[in-house]
Write an enzyme that holds these catalytic residues in place. Structure first.
Site: not given
Length: 468
Positions: A257, A255, A264-265, A267-268, A262, A289
Site C-alpha cells: 500500500v 503486497i 487506513k484499512g 491493506g486489510s 497506509q 511468501e
C-alpha cells in the site's frame, strides 16, 4: 673508551639537508545514502522542487551502493528525488558544495540511482512536469485492460469487515491483470522502484511468466465532470501454482500500500479481496511468501475475524478452552498440546482457504480470546505456548529424555558448532549440557515465548475492539 659523537641540532643543519615532513591528506570517510537522500511521493507538479510531497522512508538506501554502502567524493551532498503517483516516473535533483577524489574515488551517482529507478528516472525537469498532464490517465488506461473483481463468493463465506475504515468507500476498485498483458507489465516495471525501496528483501517478479497476476487497488477521482481517473493506492502480486489433479494454489509474493494511504484499512481491504478470490475460484489454499511482521499482523487479524464466524472452528475452540479451564497444567507431568482436530484443520482450508500453518497461528489467539477472564488462566495459557515453542525449536519429543543438543569442537566455527541426536540409552545422564549452556537455551526459549504472548495480546485486543 670511545667518545660518543654528538649529533648537531636539526636547526643547525644546512637548509638543503633538513628532512622534509610529508603530509597525508585526510581519507574520504564517505557519506551514507540514508543521510543525504530524500524521496518524496508527489501527486501534482506544484509539489516538485519542494518538500510538500509525502516523504517516504525506504527500507535501506545504503544497500544500493556497492563501495562499502557509501557515497564518496562529494562535500555537502544532497539528493532529492520526486516520484509521481500519477505516472510513477521519477526526477532527481543533485547538489553538492565540492567534488574531489579523497582516496576512495568518486561515486557515479547517476549509475547508482538508475539501479533503483531504472528507466523511470527522468533527466529533464520540464519533461517530468509534463507527465502530470500527458500521463494523467496512465493508471486508468492500464486497469481498463483488466478484470474488475466482484466481492461475492459462491459458498457464502464472503467477508465485509471494513465498514468503519476509509477502505469502505464505494469508489474503490480492485482490478486483476495478467502479467503477460503488455499494459500490466509496463505498469509493474514503473512500480519496481517502490517495491525495492519499501518492501524489505524484495526482488522484481518475472514479467515474462504468465503465472503471475497483479491485483491493483484503485480509487476513482473526478477531476472534471467529464473526466474520471483512477488513483493507485496499492497492489499485490500473486503466483498461481498447479495443484494436482486439476486445481491451483495461490501464493501472495508482494503486497504494497503506497505510504500516503497506509494505516487506513486499505491493506486489510486488499487482503479481504484476495481471500474472496481464493474462495470464489475454489483454489486449494492461499499462502504468503515470507510475510513481514506488520503484514502478518494484518493478515492474522483478518483471519481471526473469519474464524470466529466459522462454526466448525468455533466449536473446536470451545472444546479446547473447556479443557484448558480445568486448570493447573503446569503441575501436570504431561501437558497436552491443545491442537485443533485434523478434520477442522482440513475444513478451514477447504472453506476459508487458510493453510494449516496460518490456522495454527490463529488457533492460539482464538483460545486466548475464549479464556474470559484471561487473568484466571494466564499461567496455564503461557504453559501451552511454552510447550509449543519448545516443540518447534527442539522437536515434538523435546520433553522426552534422550534428545540432546550439545556443542562440539570445530575448526570451522566454534560459536555455532553443535549436534542434535537421540541417545540410545534414553537416560538424561547420557549427555549433559553445561549449566551455562542450559541457562542460555532456557533464556532464549523464554524470550520467544514472551514475544509470542505479546503478539497474541496485540491481535486479540485489535480483534476485540472491532467487535465492541
Amino acid at each position: 673508551m670511545g667518545k660518543k659523537q654528538q649529533l648537531p641540532d636539526a636547526d643547525q643543519l644546512p637548509e638543503q639537508k633538513k628532512k622534509r615532513r610529508v603530509g597525508f591528506p585526510n581519507t574520504d570517510a564517505g557519506v551514507e545514502p540514508n543521510d543525504c537522500i530524500k524521496i518524496y511521493l508527489v501527486s501534482k507538479k506544484e509539489e516538485v522542487g519542494t518538500s510538500d510531497g509525502f516523504c517516504i522512508d525506504p527500507v535501506d538506501l545504503n544497500s544500493f551502493f556497492e563501495e562499502d554502502e557509501k557515497i564518496y567524493g562529494y562535500q555537502g551532498l544532497k539528493i532529492t528525488i520526486w516520484v509521481s503517483s500519477i505516472s510513477f516516473r521519477a526526477l532527481a535533483d543533485i547538489t553538492f558544495q565540492g567534488k574531489s577524489d579523497g582516496g576512495k574515488g568518486i561515486t557515479d551517482l547517476k549509475s547508482a540511482l538508475e539501479k533503483i529507478f531504472g528507466e523511470t528516472l527522468s533527466d529533464n525537469k520540464d519533461d517530468f512536469l509534463q507527465t502530470f498532464s500527458t500521463e494523467n490517465n496512465f493508471i486508468s488506461s492500464v486497469v481498463s485492460h483488466g478484470e474488475k473483481l466482484q466481492t461475492k463468493a459462491s459458498n457464502g463465506h464472503i467477508t465485509h469487515f471494513n465498514g468503519n475504515s476509509e477502505a469502505a468507500s464505494s469508489d474503490l476498485e480492485v482490478v486483476r491483470l495478467k502479467i503477460d498483458n503488455l499494459a500490466a507489465g509496463h505498469l509493474y516495471s514503473r512500480l519496481v522502484p517502490l517495491v525495492l525501496l519499501l518492501v524489505d528483501g524484495s526482488n522484481p517478479i518475472d514479467v515474462t511468466d504468465p503465472s503471475w497476476e497483479l491485483y491493483m487497488l484503485t480509487q476513482k477521482k473526478i477531476d472534471q465532470p467529464e473526466n474520471t481517473r483512477h488513483l493507485l493506492l496499492g497492489f499485490a502480486a500473486l503466483y498461481r501454482f498447479y495443484h494436482y489433479p486439476d486445481g491451483s494454489r495461490l501464493r501472495l509474493s508482494q503486497i504494497l500500500v503506497l505510504p500516503p494511504y497506509q494505516h487506513k484499512g486499505f491493506g486489510s481491504h486488499l487482503v479481504e479481496v484476495l481471500s474472496n478470490v481464493a474462495i470464489s475460484e475454489n483454489v486449494y489454499d492461499l499462502t504468503v511468501e515470507e510475510p513481514q511482521e506488520y503484514f502478518q499482523h494484518v493478515r492474522t487479524s483478518f483471519d481471526i475475524k473469519r474464524l470466529l464466524a466459522f462454526e466448525p472452528a468455533h466449536e473446536a475452540v470451545k472444546s479446547a478452552v473447556s479443557r484448558l479451564k480445568q486448570g493447573k497444567l503446569s503441575k501436570k507431568a504431561h501437558i497436552p498440546r491443545f491442537l485443533p482436530p485434523p478434520d477442522v484443520v482440513d475444513e478451514v482450508r477447504k472453506t476459508l482457504k487458510i493453510n494449516k500453518k496460518q490456522f495454527l497461528q490463529c488457533w492460539e489467539i482464538l483460545i486466548y480470546l475464549g479464556l474470559d477472564p484471561i487473568e484466571k488462566h494466564t499461567e496455564d495459557y503461557v504453559t501451552i505456548i511454552s510447550k509449543r515453542v519448545k516443540a518447534d525449536i527442539l522437536g515434538k519429543d523435546s520433553e522426552v529424555a534422550g534428545k540432546q543438543v550439545i556443542e562440539v569442537q570445530s575448526v570451522h566455527d566454534v560459536e555455532t558448532s553443535f549436534v542434535m541426536f537421540r541417545s540410545q540409552c534414553g537416560e538424561v545422564g547420557c549427555v549433559q549440557m553445561d549449566e551455562d549452556q542450559t541457562k542460555t537455551q532456557e533464556q532464549q526459549l523464554q524470550q520467544l515465548v514472551d514475544e509470542r504472548i505479546k503478539e497474541v495480546k496485540l491481535i486479540a485486543e485489535k480483534v476485540s475492539q472491532k467487535h465492541v
